[in-house]
Design a protein around this motif. Sequence first.
Motif, mmCIF file in Angstrom:
data_model
loop_
_atom_site.group_PDB
_atom_site.id
_atom_site.type_symbol
_atom_site.label_atom_id
_atom_site.label_comp_id
_atom_site.label_asym_id
_atom_site.label_seq_id
_atom_site.Cartn_x
_atom_site.Cartn_y
_atom_site.Cartn_z
ATOM 1 N N PRO A 87 0.823 -1.218 0.000
ATOM 2 C CA PRO A 87 0.000 0.000 0.000
ATOM 3 C C PRO A 87 0.853 1.263 0.000
ATOM 4 C CG PRO A 87 -0.138 -1.101 2.133
ATOM 5 C CD PRO A 87 0.603 -2.017 1.200
ATOM 6 N N ILE A 91 0.076 3.185 -3.535
ATOM 7 C CA ILE A 91 -0.803 4.351 -3.369
ATOM 8 C C ILE A 91 -0.012 5.636 -3.595
ATOM 9 C CG2 ILE A 91 -2.239 5.656 -1.731
ATOM 10 C CD1 ILE A 91 -2.931 2.900 -0.444
ATOM 11 N N THR A 117 1.581 7.948 0.440
ATOM 12 C CA THR A 117 2.317 7.021 1.303
ATOM 13 C C THR A 117 2.286 7.438 2.756
ATOM 14 O OG1 THR A 117 3.778 6.406 -0.509
ATOM 15 C CG2 THR A 117 4.558 5.950 1.703
ATOM 16 N N ILE A 120 -2.341 8.233 3.524
ATOM 17 C CA ILE A 120 -3.375 7.252 3.160
ATOM 18 C C ILE A 120 -2.900 5.817 3.404
ATOM 19 C CG2 ILE A 120 -4.786 6.353 1.271
ATOM 20 C CD1 ILE A 120 -4.741 9.222 0.094
ATOM 21 N N ALA A 121 -1.673 5.501 3.001
ATOM 22 C CA ALA A 121 -1.162 4.130 3.144
ATOM 23 C C ALA A 121 -1.123 3.623 4.586
ATOM 24 C CB ALA A 121 0.214 4.009 2.502
ATOM 25 N N VAL A 123 -3.223 4.225 6.892
ATOM 26 C CA VAL A 123 -4.613 3.859 7.223
ATOM 27 C C VAL A 123 -4.945 2.501 6.611
ATOM 28 C CG1 VAL A 123 -7.031 4.516 6.934
ATOM 29 C CG2 VAL A 123 -5.322 6.275 7.437
ATOM 30 N N VAL A 124 -4.619 2.334 5.322
ATOM 31 C CA VAL A 124 -4.862 1.052 4.650
ATOM 32 C C VAL A 124 -4.064 -0.062 5.329
ATOM 33 C CG1 VAL A 124 -4.590 -0.190 2.461
ATOM 34 C CG2 VAL A 124 -5.398 2.176 2.453
ATOM 35 N N SER A 125 -2.832 0.231 5.682
ATOM 36 C CA SER A 125 -1.985 -0.774 6.331
ATOM 37 C C SER A 125 -2.515 -1.179 7.697
ATOM 38 C CB SER A 125 -0.555 -0.237 6.481
ATOM 39 O OG SER A 125 0.030 -0.052 5.225
ATOM 40 N N LEU A 127 -5.618 -0.769 8.944
ATOM 41 C CA LEU A 127 -6.984 -1.301 8.963
ATOM 42 C C LEU A 127 -7.174 -2.561 8.132
ATOM 43 C CD1 LEU A 127 -9.040 2.013 8.777
ATOM 44 C CD2 LEU A 127 -8.416 0.669 10.791
ATOM 45 N N PHE A 128 -6.324 -2.783 7.126
ATOM 46 C CA PHE A 128 -6.526 -3.939 6.263
ATOM 47 C C PHE A 128 -5.301 -4.856 6.190
ATOM 48 C CE2 PHE A 128 -6.230 -5.963 2.068
ATOM 49 C CZ PHE A 128 -7.313 -6.812 2.155
ATOM 50 N N VAL A 129 -4.177 -4.340 5.745
ATOM 51 C CA VAL A 129 -3.019 -5.188 5.460
ATOM 52 C C VAL A 129 -2.520 -5.900 6.717
ATOM 53 C CG1 VAL A 129 -0.635 -5.237 4.607
ATOM 54 C CG2 VAL A 129 -2.334 -3.820 3.459
#
Length: 173
Positions: A87, A91, A117, A120-121, A123-125, A127-129
């Motif tokens: 991500p 991203i 990076t 946003i990344a 947050v993705v990392s 919450l998801f990754v």
Amino acid sequence: MTTNSLSPVNASQRSRKTAYAVVLVAIGVALAPYTAFPIGIAKVNPTQHLINVMAAVLLGPWWAVLTAMVIGILRNAMGLGTLLAFPGGMIGACLAGIAYRLMRRTWAAAAGEIVGTGLIAPVVSALFVAPVLMGKAIPLLALMPSFVCSTAIGALLGVLALRLLKRTGSIDF
């Protein structure tokens, strides 16, 4: 398929982008063992952000994302990265490419990389990754400083590298 897609000009441009992407991937993978270091709980690699800014300017957003993805795959296969590289790299590369395409300024590519990076990344990392793919809970506030620091250093180096290459006449963008 149209005759325009088979023209020598389009083939030459595609070949040039492929060559740039291959060189950027090689640089990103070759430097990874020497430029990665831990900040907080994350292992960061400013070289990835340098490559993202350069790919965004030289190749555009989709090639930049592809370049970041290939570097992430190779770094993980060699044991030099984590799943958080995906991500962060992809991203940031996408937003850097879009920002450069809209503004035609290298600082815009750097800003896109930092937002993608650094903001946003994580947050993705978080919450998801990390929970889904890594089986770990990583607090967002633990990732963000690492990501922001790494991407700010790498984005600045990317802008400086592009300016140097342009000044020497090696590339034109």
